[in-house]
Design a protein around this motif. Structure first.
Motif, PDB file in Angstrom:
ATOM      1  N   VAL A   2       2.955   1.760   8.367  1.00  0.00           N
ATOM      2  CA  VAL A   2       3.566   1.800   7.074  1.00  0.00           C
ATOM      3  C   VAL A   2       2.690   2.911   6.268  1.00  0.00           C
ATOM      4  CG1 VAL A   2       3.708   0.402   4.974  1.00  0.00           C
ATOM      5  CG2 VAL A   2       3.421  -0.636   7.032  1.00  0.00           C
ATOM      6  N   THR A   3       3.624   3.900   5.913  1.00  0.00           N
ATOM      7  CA  THR A   3       2.998   4.976   4.964  1.00  0.00           C
ATOM      8  C   THR A   3       3.792   4.980   3.811  1.00  0.00           C
ATOM      9  OG1 THR A   3       4.190   6.328   6.362  1.00  0.00           O
ATOM     10  CG2 THR A   3       2.158   6.735   6.866  1.00  0.00           C
ATOM     11  N   GLU A   4       3.299   5.081   2.623  1.00  0.00           N
ATOM     12  CA  GLU A   4       3.661   4.971   1.475  1.00  0.00           C
ATOM     13  C   GLU A   4       3.578   6.477   0.663  1.00  0.00           C
ATOM     14  OE1 GLU A   4       3.753   1.474  -1.412  1.00  0.00           O
ATOM     15  OE2 GLU A   4       2.012   1.782  -0.568  1.00  0.00           O
ATOM     16  N   ILE A   6       3.379   7.948  -2.703  1.00  0.00           N
ATOM     17  CA  ILE A   6       2.904   7.595  -3.945  1.00  0.00           C
ATOM     18  C   ILE A   6       3.476   8.729  -5.005  1.00  0.00           C
ATOM     19  CG2 ILE A   6       0.908   7.112  -5.506  1.00  0.00           C
ATOM     20  CD1 ILE A   6      -0.553   6.313  -2.719  1.00  0.00           C
ATOM     21  N   PRO A   7       4.087   8.391  -6.112  1.00  0.00           N
ATOM     22  CA  PRO A   7       4.663   9.238  -6.906  1.00  0.00           C
ATOM     23  C   PRO A   7       3.436   9.974  -7.569  1.00  0.00           C
ATOM     24  CG  PRO A   7       4.743   6.884  -7.887  1.00  0.00           C
ATOM     25  CD  PRO A   7       4.279   6.775  -6.297  1.00  0.00           C
ATOM     26  N   PHE A  10       1.709   9.330 -10.774  1.00  0.00           N
ATOM     27  CA  PHE A  10       0.844   8.302 -10.634  1.00  0.00           C
ATOM     28  C   PHE A  10      -0.681   8.644 -10.319  1.00  0.00           C
ATOM     29  CE2 PHE A  10      -0.430   4.074 -10.240  1.00  0.00           C
ATOM     30  CZ  PHE A  10       0.072   3.278 -11.418  1.00  0.00           C
ATOM     31  N   PRO A  16      -5.072   3.397 -13.826  1.00  0.00           N
ATOM     32  CA  PRO A  16      -3.839   3.206 -14.558  1.00  0.00           C
ATOM     33  C   PRO A  16      -4.071   2.951 -16.029  1.00  0.00           C
ATOM     34  CG  PRO A  16      -3.822   1.934 -12.529  1.00  0.00           C
ATOM     35  CD  PRO A  16      -5.206   2.525 -12.699  1.00  0.00           C
ATOM     36  N   TYR A 242     -18.025 -12.330  -3.302  1.00  0.00           N
ATOM     37  CA  TYR A 242     -17.849 -11.072  -3.124  1.00  0.00           C
ATOM     38  C   TYR A 242     -18.762 -10.053  -3.845  1.00  0.00           C
ATOM     39  CZ  TYR A 242     -13.039 -11.748  -1.400  1.00  0.00           C
ATOM     40  OH  TYR A 242     -11.971 -11.791  -0.635  1.00  0.00           O
TER      41      TYR A 242
ATOM     42  N   PHE B  95      -5.688  -1.307  -9.153  1.00  0.00           N
ATOM     43  CA  PHE B  95      -6.329  -0.151  -8.890  1.00  0.00           C
ATOM     44  C   PHE B  95      -7.937  -0.722  -9.150  1.00  0.00           C
ATOM     45  CE2 PHE B  95      -8.599   3.657  -9.740  1.00  0.00           C
ATOM     46  CZ  PHE B  95      -8.079   4.576  -8.930  1.00  0.00           C
ATOM     47  N   TRP B 121      -7.087   5.136  -3.639  1.00  0.00           N
ATOM     48  CA  TRP B 121      -5.746   5.470  -3.023  1.00  0.00           C
ATOM     49  C   TRP B 121      -5.249   5.231  -1.465  1.00  0.00           C
ATOM     50  CZ3 TRP B 121      -2.329   4.491  -6.404  1.00  0.00           C
ATOM     51  CH2 TRP B 121      -2.199   4.663  -7.718  1.00  0.00           C
ATOM     52  N   LEU B 124      -5.530   1.736  -0.383  1.00  0.00           N
ATOM     53  CA  LEU B 124      -4.142   1.094  -1.044  1.00  0.00           C
ATOM     54  C   LEU B 124      -3.079   1.649  -0.178  1.00  0.00           C
ATOM     55  CD1 LEU B 124      -4.380   1.187  -5.058  1.00  0.00           C
ATOM     56  CD2 LEU B 124      -4.102  -0.801  -3.597  1.00  0.00           C
ATOM     57  N   SER B 125      -2.758   2.814   0.242  1.00  0.00           N
ATOM     58  CA  SER B 125      -1.725   3.333   0.965  1.00  0.00           C
ATOM     59  C   SER B 125      -1.854   2.590   2.491  1.00  0.00           C
ATOM     60  CB  SER B 125      -1.237   4.760   1.018  1.00  0.00           C
ATOM     61  OG  SER B 125      -2.511   5.353   1.684  1.00  0.00           O
ATOM     62  N   GLY B 128      -0.488  -0.521   2.555  1.00  0.00           N
ATOM     63  CA  GLY B 128       1.012  -0.724   2.052  1.00  0.00           C
ATOM     64  C   GLY B 128       1.004  -1.217   0.575  1.00  0.00           C
ATOM     65  N   ALA B 129       0.137  -0.855  -0.263  1.00  0.00           N
ATOM     66  CA  ALA B 129      -0.036  -1.526  -1.641  1.00  0.00           C
ATOM     67  C   ALA B 129      -0.032  -0.569  -2.763  1.00  0.00           C
ATOM     68  CB  ALA B 129      -1.124  -2.620  -1.656  1.00  0.00           C
ATOM     69  N   GLY B 130       0.216   0.796  -2.619  1.00  0.00           N
ATOM     70  CA  GLY B 130       0.229   1.826  -3.488  1.00  0.00           C
ATOM     71  C   GLY B 130       0.857   1.516  -4.644  1.00  0.00           C
ATOM     72  N   LYS B 131       1.931   1.004  -4.485  1.00  0.00           N
ATOM     73  CA  LYS B 131       2.981   0.582  -5.431  1.00  0.00           C
ATOM     74  C   LYS B 131       2.489  -0.364  -6.532  1.00  0.00           C
ATOM     75  CE  LYS B 131       7.347   1.842  -3.162  1.00  0.00           C
ATOM     76  NZ  LYS B 131       7.156   1.267  -1.799  1.00  0.00           N
ATOM     77  N   ALA B 133      -0.508  -0.659  -7.678  1.00  0.00           N
ATOM     78  CA  ALA B 133      -1.847  -0.176  -8.314  1.00  0.00           C
ATOM     79  C   ALA B 133      -1.766  -0.435  -9.992  1.00  0.00           C
ATOM     80  CB  ALA B 133      -1.898   1.308  -8.148  1.00  0.00           C
ATOM     81  N   GLY B 134      -0.539  -0.470 -10.387  1.00  0.00           N
ATOM     82  CA  GLY B 134      -0.660  -0.389 -11.844  1.00  0.00           C
ATOM     83  C   GLY B 134      -0.624  -1.998 -12.537  1.00  0.00           C
ATOM     84  N   LEU B 149      -6.880  -7.434  -1.440  1.00  0.00           N
ATOM     85  CA  LEU B 149      -8.145  -7.861  -1.191  1.00  0.00           C
ATOM     86  C   LEU B 149      -8.756  -6.968   0.228  1.00  0.00           C
ATOM     87  CD1 LEU B 149      -8.284 -11.538  -1.893  1.00  0.00           C
ATOM     88  CD2 LEU B 149      -9.553  -9.571  -3.224  1.00  0.00           C
ATOM     89  N   ARG B 152      -9.399  -3.597  -1.031  1.00  0.00           N
ATOM     90  CA  ARG B 152     -10.960  -3.678  -1.596  1.00  0.00           C
ATOM     91  C   ARG B 152     -11.937  -3.466  -0.423  1.00  0.00           C
ATOM     92  NH1 ARG B 152     -15.171  -5.801  -2.262  1.00  0.00           N
ATOM     93  NH2 ARG B 152     -14.685  -6.870  -0.777  1.00  0.00           N
ATOM     94  N   ARG B 184      -4.238  -1.880  13.289  1.00  0.00           N
ATOM     95  CA  ARG B 184      -4.254  -0.613  13.207  1.00  0.00           C
ATOM     96  C   ARG B 184      -5.906  -0.249  12.807  1.00  0.00           C
ATOM     97  NH1 ARG B 184       0.095  -0.383   9.973  1.00  0.00           N
ATOM     98  NH2 ARG B 184      -0.883   0.111   7.962  1.00  0.00           N
ATOM     99  N   LYS B 188      -7.139   2.874  14.917  1.00  0.00           N
ATOM    100  CA  LYS B 188      -7.129   4.193  14.437  1.00  0.00           C
ATOM    101  C   LYS B 188      -8.695   4.659  13.731  1.00  0.00           C
ATOM    102  CE  LYS B 188      -2.794   5.605  14.861  1.00  0.00           C
ATOM    103  NZ  LYS B 188      -1.658   5.035  14.468  1.00  0.00           N
TER     104      LYS B 188
END
Lengths: 351, 415
Positions: A2-4, A6-7, A10, A16, A242, B95, B121, B124-125, B128-131, B133-134, B149, B152, B184, B188
């Motif tokens: 999965v590569t995303e 990011i705009p 942003f 944010p 945590y 974020f 970032w 997050l990517s 696959g949770a970059g979207k 963030a806000g 999590l 994190r 992964r 990796k």
């Protein structure tokens, strides 16, 4: 894989929330200053802004105004501001510590301890032969009671494993103290009882500079200390496990938090008696206005809001039924509860 | 190089040992899974390995160092955790929550540098949770929360990642995603992943090593292909209403006890029909099926009587006879529409013998094909275009049969 993507727009901000909180904090500071000015000008003697500025700058010859402002209203307003800030931060620390949004600064029994010792002083024979009890003695008694409970709670906090246990123990200390107080009240004389009840409702009236000179620096140091804890307190938002896994020294943090918050509460309670609601509501107001639980922003905002709200409530307590003064706890609750409810209804999240 | 090692470790609470004599070794980049029933002590082991719980005995070594002598901050840079407890951290955006993982790296006030933000970032990517963030953390779904999590934990840049049941509460998609991300990471980034799981099949399909925990001790430790035998899994979970099949990588529920059905199957035609009938409580027998056939494994796992033949062999006479016998014992005979080839062409003889006995065959095959294979059967075929039709047909028959049984027994009473 999965590569995303990011705009780009942003990724430019580091966070944010951007820089909005800074403006809000500035706005809150201005609000606090306005409230302070308001509380200096309004009262049984209304003082116009022009005279006020002259008195504060040491110009002109308004001898009466000078006495009213410098000796009566200014120390009182400052006391209310510092007291409010102290209670608000104390409440915030404990809410994070117990991870519970309805905790207030008194849950650990600090005010109950103060009340107990004050009741012993005001309602029993200790004051015999002295006529009325001097305010200094009351302050001293309250301080002894509050600090006594702080020491007790600290000793317990070191021993118990779970914070919930500590919370329940704090509540139990509160019940024990009020049980004794109730017994004392049953046998107390009417006049003493009236004075005592007024004390338990809190008041910033009669503050003079000597008291402010203690309250302000000690309060200031404690508030700064609270701010220094903001990083580990943020980690604590995720829970103790945590936080520990991220390198927070939990035991130290626990001790620091309980010590700072109880000391803040003890300080205010000693001078002004138990002031209700500020410590519970101000953190909520700050969170809801700023939309964040980040303590680096939240602690300053809570300080400013606590100070503003308390000064405002003190002003209302002073002027609304002048010359009779209302207990400040009545005003804080009357004013604060509806505001908190309406803010909570608008947003989905709490704490 | 050994990253995490335990020696004679005993874990538990306040003097009560939950699991003892734990001797494990985790190497760099290994994907290790703790399996065991609820309450077996998986979480206790996880908490002890991550330093949240003091061991009752023995020791844990992290990269050769005693775990409890490492400074919390240094430990946080080597090891990160994802716990099961449900979080309600208040008004925190994703974020900022992920950025909290930079705790051991940031200064006194926790201010993020550009590098820290970059790490956030990246993490997050990676999940696959970059979207997200806000967004506020509280408003996410369970699956999204779990990914956040994990991000994190990743920004701590750990060499060891410890997760307590990371897939519980998640739907299938997120469960698979979480496991894919973890795999992964091990491949990796060379991160050693230690986690506890509930799903045996998930462990079998994704982990390098499994540790079976039961009754206060380690039952077995090794690659899942070697140690997750069918009986071992049943023993681990005290299962007696289902069978685990290692090569199918899953659990089949056993039902049985109802009317017997003989299924003519093979070549994968039987597997789904078995499950369908098994769910409805029919007792299954089937044949003749080669042992290298999927139908063989599914049938076995379901507890069916499988008349089988050795792999790649033609069906022998004796197997045929056993199948004929089994079919006579069954109340219904069913043709799953098996393909016919040189190795199993004796199954055609089986069908002919069944027909010769005057039995009815319920068939999922189309009528044309049946005519081609078996000629005109004198009304002995019942054609069912779908499994649903088959099932309702069987239920009607079963109802009549039981009605008849009841009336005959009533007649006996009257007589």
């Amino acid at each position: 894989m999965v590569t995303e993507v990011i705009p780009k727009s942003f990724s430019r901000f580091s966070s944010p929330i951007g820089c909005k909180p800074f403006y809000l904090l500035a706005l809150l500071s201005i609000l606090l200053v306005l409230t302070l000015i308001l509380s200096l000008t309004l009262g049984s003697v209304a003082i116009p802004l022009k005279d006020l500025s002259q008195v504060l700058l040491g110009q002109g010859s308004h001898t009466v105004d000078k006495t009213v402002i410098l000796d009566i209203r200014l120390p009182r307003a400052l006391a209310a501001a510092f007291g409010g800030a102290a209670l608000a931060v104390s409440g915030l620390l404990l809410q994070i510590f117990f991870r519970n949004p309805i905790v207030d600064p008194y849950v650990l029994g600090v005010s109950s301890g103060a009340t107990l010792v004050v009741a012993l002083l005001m309602l029993t024979g200790f004051s015999l032969g002295m006529g009325s009890v001097s305010p200094f003695l009351v302050t001293l008694a309250a301080l002894i009671g509050a600090l006594g409970v702080v020491v007790l709670v600290m000793a317990i906090a070191n021993r118990v494993k779970s914070v919930v246990t500590l919370l329940v123990i704090g509540l139990m200390i509160g019940y024990l103290c009020s049980a004794v107080v109730n017994i004392l009240m049953t046998f107390a004389e009417k006049e003493n009882l009236h004075n005592f009840i007024l004390w338990t409702l809190g008041s910033f009236s009669g503050f003079d500079w000597r008291e402010v000179e203690i309250l302000a620096p000690v309060g200031g140091v404690l508030l700064a200390a609270a701010y220094l804890l903001s990083k580990p307190l943020n980690a604590l938002l995720l829970g103790e496990d945590y936080a520990q896994s991220m390198g927070v020294k939990i035991k130290k943090l626990r001790r620091g938090t309980v010590l700072i918050s109880s000391a803040l509460t003890a300080l205010v309670t000693a001078f002004a008696g138990p002031v209700a609601f500020i410590g519970l509501a101000s953190p909520h107001l700050a969170r809801l206005i700023l939309g964040t639980s980040d303590n680096k922003i939240l602690i300053p905002a809570t300080i400013l809001l606590g100070a503003t709200v308390t000064t405002l409530c003190d002003l209302l307590a002073r002027i609304s039924f002048s010359p009779v003064e209302l207990p400040i706890s009545a005003i804080t609750s009357l004013l604060g509860a509806p505001i908190v409810i309406s803010l909570l209804m608008k947003r989905r999240t709490s704490l | 190089m050994s990253i995490v090692q335990t020696k004679e470790l005993a874990v538990g609470y306040e003097g009560r040992t939950v699991v003892g004599q734990i001797n494990l070794e985790a190497l760099k980049g290994q994907f290790i899974c703790l399996l065991g029933p609820n309450g077996s002590g998986k979480s206790t082991i996880i908490r002890t390995l991550s330093g949240l719980l003091r061991p009752l005995g023995g020791s844990v070594f992290l990269k050769g160092e005693h775990l409890y002598t490492i400074q919390p901050q240094d430990l946080a840079k080597t090891m990160a955790v994802v716990l099961t407890e449900r979080l309600s951290p208040g008004l925190i955006k994703v974020f900022d929550l992920v950025a909290m993982g930079r705790y051991p790296y940031t200064g006194f006030f926790g201010r993020l540098t550009g590098k820290d933000a970059g790490k956030v970032w990246e993490a997050l990517s990676l999940v696959g949770a970059g979207k997200l963030a806000g967004r506020y953390f509280n408003e996410l779904s369970d699956g999204e929360k779990q990914k956040v999590l994990m991000a994190r934990a990743l920004v701590q840049e750990p060499e060891v990642l410890i997760l307590d049941e990371p897939t519980s509460h998640l739907d299938l998609k997120h469960r698979l995603e979480v496991m894919a991300i973890l795999r992964r990471l091990t491949q990796k980034k060379g991160i050693t992943v230690i986690l506890s799981l509930h799903e045996v099949d998930m462990a079998l399909k994704s982990c390098e090593l499994v540790i079976l925990v039961k009754n206060g001790k380690i039952l077995a430790y090794g690659p899942p292909e070697e140690i997750l035998g069918d009986e071992r899994v049943a023993e681990l979970y005290d299962i007696d209403c289902a069978n685990f099949s290692n090569c199918l990588g899953g659990i089949e529920l056993r039902n049985g006890g109802g009317a017997g059905v003989f299924v003519l199957a093979g070549g994968g035609s039987g597997a789904l029909v078995y499950r369908l009938l098994n769910k409805q409580g029919f007792s299954l027998s089937t044949g003749v099926i080669p042992e290298n056939d999927i139908d063989y494994h599914v049938g076995q796992a379901l507890g069916a009587t499988v008349i089988s033949e050795k792999p790649f062999e033609e069906i022998s006479k004796s197997s045929l006879n056993r199948a004929v016998f089994a079919s006579t014992q069954a109340a219904y005979i069913l043709d799953a529409g098996f393909p016919v080839g040189t190795q199993n062409k004796r199954n055609l003889d089986l069908v002919k013998q069944v027909l010769a006995q005057g039995r009815t065959i319920y068939s999922l095959r189309n009528p044309k094909e049946i005519r081609l294979l078996f000629g005109e059967g004198k009304g002995q075929w019942v054609f069912c275009p779908t499994t649903g039709a088959l099932l309702s047909q069987l239920k009607i028959e079963e109802g009549q049969r039981q009605g008849k049984n009841a009336s005959t027994s009533a007649a006996v009473v009257v007589g």
